[in-house]
Structures are given as structure tokens and as C-alpha cells.
Scaffold this motif. Structure first.
Motif, PDB file in Angstrom:
ATOM      1  N   ASN A 109       0.664  -1.140   0.030  1.00 15.07           N
ATOM      2  CA  ASN A 109      -0.037  -0.125  -0.044  1.00 15.07           C
ATOM      3  C   ASN A 109       0.911   1.287   0.075  1.00 15.07           C
ATOM      4  O   ASN A 109       1.589   1.581   0.910  1.00 15.07           O
ATOM      5  N   GLU A 110       0.891   2.002  -1.062  1.00 15.28           N
ATOM      6  CA  GLU A 110       1.665   3.136  -1.109  1.00 15.28           C
ATOM      7  C   GLU A 110       1.534   4.270  -0.230  1.00 15.28           C
ATOM      8  O   GLU A 110       2.387   5.113   0.019  1.00 15.28           O
ATOM      9  N   HIS A 111       0.220   4.185   0.479  1.00 15.27           N
ATOM     10  CA  HIS A 111      -0.098   5.307   1.326  1.00 15.27           C
ATOM     11  C   HIS A 111       0.476   4.748   2.804  1.00 15.27           C
ATOM     12  O   HIS A 111       0.117   5.647   3.656  1.00 15.27           O
ATOM     13  N   MET A 112       0.923   3.645   2.681  1.00 15.62           N
ATOM     14  CA  MET A 112       1.306   3.280   4.378  1.00 15.62           C
ATOM     15  C   MET A 112       2.367   4.172   4.846  1.00 15.62           C
ATOM     16  O   MET A 112       2.564   4.195   6.026  1.00 15.62           O
ATOM     17  N   TRP A 113       3.099   4.660   4.057  1.00 16.40           N
ATOM     18  CA  TRP A 113       4.262   5.700   4.588  1.00 16.40           C
ATOM     19  C   TRP A 113       4.037   7.057   4.271  1.00 16.40           C
ATOM     20  O   TRP A 113       5.023   7.858   4.299  1.00 16.40           O
ATOM     21  N   THR A 114       2.771   7.508   4.342  1.00 14.77           N
ATOM     22  CA  THR A 114       2.316   8.687   4.140  1.00 14.77           C
ATOM     23  C   THR A 114       1.324   9.036   5.538  1.00 14.77           C
ATOM     24  O   THR A 114       0.529   8.345   5.822  1.00 14.77           O
ATOM     25  N   HIS A 115       1.476  10.413   6.160  1.00 11.25           N
ATOM     26  CA  HIS A 115       0.397  10.444   7.232  1.00 11.25           C
ATOM     27  C   HIS A 115      -0.697  10.852   6.623  1.00 11.25           C
ATOM     28  O   HIS A 115      -1.074  11.531   5.770  1.00 11.25           O
ATOM     29  N   SER A 116      -1.803   9.922   7.348  1.00  9.91           N
ATOM     30  CA  SER A 116      -3.136  10.761   7.054  1.00  9.91           C
ATOM     31  C   SER A 116      -3.500  11.689   7.489  1.00  9.91           C
ATOM     32  O   SER A 116      -3.475  12.348   8.493  1.00  9.91           O
ATOM     33  N   SER A 155       7.951   8.314   2.662  1.00  5.26           N
ATOM     34  CA  SER A 155       8.589   7.152   3.731  1.00  5.26           C
ATOM     35  C   SER A 155       8.730   7.882   5.177  1.00  5.26           C
ATOM     36  O   SER A 155       9.645   7.712   5.698  1.00  5.26           O
ATOM     37  N   ALA A 156       7.305   8.363   5.525  1.00  8.21           N
ATOM     38  CA  ALA A 156       7.496   8.702   6.759  1.00  8.21           C
ATOM     39  C   ALA A 156       7.294   7.554   7.705  1.00  8.21           C
ATOM     40  O   ALA A 156       6.457   6.590   7.451  1.00  8.21           O
ATOM     41  N   TYR A 157       7.667   7.891   8.890  1.00 12.30           N
ATOM     42  CA  TYR A 157       7.511   6.580   9.894  1.00 12.30           C
ATOM     43  C   TYR A 157       7.908   7.144  11.302  1.00 12.30           C
ATOM     44  O   TYR A 157       8.371   8.364  11.478  1.00 12.30           O
ATOM     45  N   ILE A 158       7.735   6.205  12.188  1.00 12.91           N
ATOM     46  CA  ILE A 158       8.110   6.818  13.619  1.00 12.91           C
ATOM     47  C   ILE A 158       9.025   5.303  14.053  1.00 12.91           C
ATOM     48  O   ILE A 158       8.621   4.040  13.665  1.00 12.91           O
ATOM     49  N   VAL A 159      10.062   5.432  14.901  1.00 10.68           N
ATOM     50  CA  VAL A 159      10.523   4.261  15.493  1.00 10.68           C
ATOM     51  C   VAL A 159      10.353   4.349  16.921  1.00 10.68           C
ATOM     52  O   VAL A 159      10.377   5.161  17.697  1.00 10.68           O
ATOM     53  N   VAL A 160       9.823   3.203  17.290  1.00 13.75           N
ATOM     54  CA  VAL A 160       9.192   3.138  19.043  1.00 13.75           C
ATOM     55  C   VAL A 160      10.281   2.505  19.663  1.00 13.75           C
ATOM     56  O   VAL A 160      10.190   1.163  19.446  1.00 13.75           O
ATOM     57  N   ASP A 161      10.480   3.020  20.911  1.00 12.91           N
ATOM     58  CA  ASP A 161      11.533   1.964  21.862  1.00 12.91           C
ATOM     59  C   ASP A 161      10.134   1.597  22.686  1.00 12.91           C
ATOM     60  O   ASP A 161       9.590   2.107  23.472  1.00 12.91           O
ATOM     61  N   THR A 162      10.146   0.207  22.981  1.00 13.73           N
ATOM     62  CA  THR A 162       9.059  -0.405  23.676  1.00 13.73           C
ATOM     63  C   THR A 162       9.568  -0.660  24.751  1.00 13.73           C
ATOM     64  O   THR A 162       8.580  -1.015  25.958  1.00 13.73           O
ATOM     65  N   GLY A 163      10.735  -0.259  25.352  1.00 20.03           N
ATOM     66  CA  GLY A 163      10.930  -0.322  26.654  1.00 20.03           C
ATOM     67  C   GLY A 163      10.948  -2.089  27.279  1.00 20.03           C
ATOM     68  O   GLY A 163      11.290  -2.794  26.468  1.00 20.03           O
ATOM     69  N   VAL A 164      10.492  -2.187  28.394  1.00 12.64           N
ATOM     70  CA  VAL A 164      10.112  -3.529  28.806  1.00 12.64           C
ATOM     71  C   VAL A 164       9.016  -4.402  28.234  1.00 12.64           C
ATOM     72  O   VAL A 164       9.225  -5.383  28.331  1.00 12.64           O
ATOM     73  N   TRP A 165       8.074  -3.758  27.720  1.00 18.13           N
ATOM     74  CA  TRP A 165       7.265  -4.538  27.064  1.00 18.13           C
ATOM     75  C   TRP A 165       7.601  -5.574  26.010  1.00 18.13           C
ATOM     76  O   TRP A 165       7.132  -6.624  26.036  1.00 18.13           O
ATOM     77  N   LEU A 211       9.395  -0.326  13.963  1.00 15.55           N
ATOM     78  CA  LEU A 211       9.451   0.587  13.122  1.00 15.55           C
ATOM     79  C   LEU A 211       7.879   0.525  12.587  1.00 15.55           C
ATOM     80  O   LEU A 211       7.242  -0.521  12.286  1.00 15.55           O
ATOM     81  N   LEU A 212       7.191   1.711  12.758  1.00 16.47           N
ATOM     82  CA  LEU A 212       5.820   1.858  12.229  1.00 16.47           C
ATOM     83  C   LEU A 212       5.549   2.918  11.399  1.00 16.47           C
ATOM     84  O   LEU A 212       6.051   3.938  11.548  1.00 16.47           O
ATOM     85  N   PRO A 213       5.314   2.418   9.966  1.00 19.34           N
ATOM     86  CA  PRO A 213       4.838   3.493   8.983  1.00 19.34           C
ATOM     87  C   PRO A 213       3.967   4.433   9.472  1.00 19.34           C
ATOM     88  O   PRO A 213       2.993   4.111  10.205  1.00 19.34           O
ATOM     89  N   ALA A 214       3.989   5.829   8.935  1.00 24.19           N
ATOM     90  CA  ALA A 214       3.098   6.787   9.340  1.00 24.19           C
ATOM     91  C   ALA A 214       1.647   6.435   9.000  1.00 24.19           C
ATOM     92  O   ALA A 214       0.764   6.785   9.755  1.00 24.19           O
ATOM     93  N   GLY A 215       1.256   5.606   8.168  1.00 27.86           N
ATOM     94  CA  GLY A 215       0.069   4.981   7.685  1.00 27.86           C
ATOM     95  C   GLY A 215      -0.636   4.532   9.000  1.00 27.86           C
ATOM     96  O   GLY A 215      -2.005   4.082   8.887  1.00 27.86           O
ATOM     97  N   THR A 216       0.121   3.991  10.063  1.00 30.44           N
ATOM     98  CA  THR A 216      -0.571   3.113  11.021  1.00 30.44           C
ATOM     99  C   THR A 216      -1.092   4.391  12.192  1.00 30.44           C
ATOM    100  O   THR A 216      -1.700   3.891  12.982  1.00 30.44           O
ATOM    101  N   ILE A 217      -0.762   5.490  11.856  1.00 31.39           N
ATOM    102  CA  ILE A 217      -0.984   6.542  12.826  1.00 31.39           C
ATOM    103  C   ILE A 217      -2.363   7.148  12.689  1.00 31.39           C
ATOM    104  O   ILE A 217      -2.778   7.471  11.663  1.00 31.39           O
TER     105      ILE A 217
END
Length: 116
Positions: free
Chosen positions: A2-9, A44-54, A61-67
Motif C-alpha cells: 500500500n503506497e499510502h502506508m508511508w504517508t501521514h493520514s 517514507s514517513a515513519y516512527i521508531v518506537v522504543d518499547t522499553g520492557v514491553w 518501525l511503524l509506518p506513518a499510515g498506522t498513525i
């Protein structure tokens, strides 16, 4: 992929240039960590999440389209995936995520296949 996966909604409320580092990240079923890094590069927008102890200190790595939503006042980023879906994603590979389009394709394909 999905080409929109890496774009902010537009519905997420993200505004270009907004710094998200340090924001808490909420999956559909609870908190998963904090934003360590983000990019708002077009396509190619994304966030890198530090999950800590979880997930024992794992980064994801979460593509911006998941936000789905960004709460500027609470400093929270809400994503459309569950903890289990995020845990099952391809592992974050710091050495590949910037220069390997195949890696982004692999991550994007994974999230694109999941039901909304």
C-alpha cells in the motif's frame, strides 16, 4: 504494498515538521512505548518506537499510515494496530531502514495485510 502506508493520514492531525520524539505511543489495546525517532519524509514517513520492557527493549518501525491520531496536548501518538500485531512485525533493523527499499517494502507489506 500500500503506497499510502508511508504517508501521514490527514485525519491523524499530523502537521509537517512537528517533533514527535518522546511522545507516548498507544496501540489499540494499550501503551507500547515512546517515539525514539521519526521522519516525515514524503512517501517514507515513519516512527521508531522504543518499547522499553514491553518487548524487552526492542525497537519497532511503524509506518506513518498506522498513525490514527496525534494528541499534541497529551504528547501521545495513537496507532491502528494491536500490541500483538506490532510484536509480530518484522524486526527493526537500524542498519537497513534508511537505505534499503526492500526493508521498507517488507514492513509496509506486513502492516498492509493486516485487517483494519
Amino acid at each position: 504494498m500500500n503506497e499510502h502506508m508511508w504517508t501521514h493520514s490527514p485525519a491523524s492531525g499530523y502537521q509537517m515538521g512537528t517533533g514527535l520524539a518522546g511522545y507516548k505511543v498507544e496501540a489499540r489495546d494499550g501503551e507500547i512505548g515512546k517515539v525514539d525517532k521519526h521522519s516525515d519524509d514524503v512517501g517514507s514517513a515513519y516512527i521508531v518506537v522504543d518499547t522499553g520492557v514491553w518487548i524487552f527493549g526492542k525497537e519497532v518501525l511503524l509506518p506513518a499510515g498506522t498513525i490514527t491520531r496525534i494528541d499534541q496536548e497529551e504528547h501521545k501518538v495513537f496507532v491502528s494496530r494491536t500490541k500483538e500485531e506490532i510484536k509480530g512485525a518484522p524486526g527493526f533493523d537500524r542498519s537497513r531502514h534508511l537505505g534499503d527499499p526492500g526493508y521498507h517494502r517488507q514492513v509496509g507489506d506486513y502492516y498492509s495485510r493486516l485487517p483494519m
